[in-house]
Design a protein around this motif. Structure first.
Motif, PDB file in Angstrom:
ATOM      1  N   LYS A  89       0.925  -1.114   0.031  1.00  0.00           N
ATOM      2  CA  LYS A  89       0.153   0.032   0.162  1.00  0.00           C
ATOM      3  C   LYS A  89       0.814   1.330  -0.008  1.00  0.00           C
ATOM      4  O   LYS A  89       1.489   1.338   1.130  1.00  0.00           O
ATOM      5  N   VAL A  90       0.817   1.950  -0.993  1.00  0.00           N
ATOM      6  CA  VAL A  90       1.653   3.017  -1.148  1.00  0.00           C
ATOM      7  C   VAL A  90       0.742   4.435  -1.100  1.00  0.00           C
ATOM      8  O   VAL A  90       1.645   5.596  -1.162  1.00  0.00           O
ATOM      9  N   GLY A  91      -0.377   4.214  -1.016  1.00  0.00           N
ATOM     10  CA  GLY A  91      -1.362   5.616  -1.016  1.00  0.00           C
ATOM     11  C   GLY A  91      -2.926   5.333  -0.634  1.00  0.00           C
ATOM     12  O   GLY A  91      -3.045   3.915  -0.572  1.00  0.00           O
ATOM     13  N   GLU A  92      -3.507   6.265  -0.595  1.00  0.00           N
ATOM     14  CA  GLU A  92      -5.093   6.059  -0.450  1.00  0.00           C
ATOM     15  C   GLU A  92      -5.569   7.134  -1.119  1.00  0.00           C
ATOM     16  O   GLU A  92      -5.292   8.279  -1.022  1.00  0.00           O
ATOM     17  N   LEU A  93      -7.062   7.005  -1.629  1.00  0.00           N
ATOM     18  CA  LEU A  93      -7.618   7.861  -2.219  1.00  0.00           C
ATOM     19  C   LEU A  93      -8.668   8.617  -1.039  1.00  0.00           C
ATOM     20  O   LEU A  93      -9.059   7.733  -0.361  1.00  0.00           O
ATOM     21  N   THR A  94      -8.940   9.865  -1.220  1.00  0.00           N
ATOM     22  CA  THR A  94     -10.001  10.220  -0.117  1.00  0.00           C
ATOM     23  C   THR A  94     -11.024   9.886  -0.730  1.00  0.00           C
ATOM     24  O   THR A  94     -11.417   9.179  -1.689  1.00  0.00           O
TER      25      THR A  94
END
Length: 122
Positions: A89-94
């Motif tokens: 996991k390198v990021g996440e959307l709002t």
């Protein structure tokens, strides 16, 4: 590393197998994981002749390795093979970002990137 069963829609993943013909670009986890594959969207920094859709800073949560950086969404619902993992996991959307992605790809068919690419060249 993250197990796909622990992913929720909007997680941005990086594949271990990330050569040009594999999980090269960041993958937005959409869902539907199985032992063989899952559905994802693709983020790139290329507008690709105006075909990719510009994203906004507000679409990305802060505090991750991957955040907004001249980001574009490739308009497609892609079948992503589990064999490209394990995934990180390198990021996440709002919530706004996930809604944007889902709205943009809702009418797309599920297909591999190869199928998408070949269809676009026809």
């Amino acid at each position: 590393m993250i197990e796909l069963k622990d992913c929720t829609p909007g997680f941005i993943l990086k594949a271990t197998e990330n050569g040009r013909d594999e999980g090269y670009h960041p993958i937005v986890y959409i869902g539907g994981h199985s032992d063989a594959d899952f559905l994802g969207a693709m983020i790139t920094t290329s507008p690709y002749n105006g075909q990719n859709i510009k994203m906004e800073k507000a679409h990305f949560k802060d505090g991750f390795d991957l955040c907004y950086k001249n980001s574009f969404l490739v308009k497609g619902r892609f079948i992503k093979p589990n064999k490209w993992g394990p995934f990180t996991k390198v990021g996440e959307l709002t919530a706004e970002g996930l809604k944007f992605v889902v709205d943009q790809i809702q009418d797309c068919q599920n297909e591999t990137f190869d199928e998408y690419f070949e269809r676009g060249r026809a």
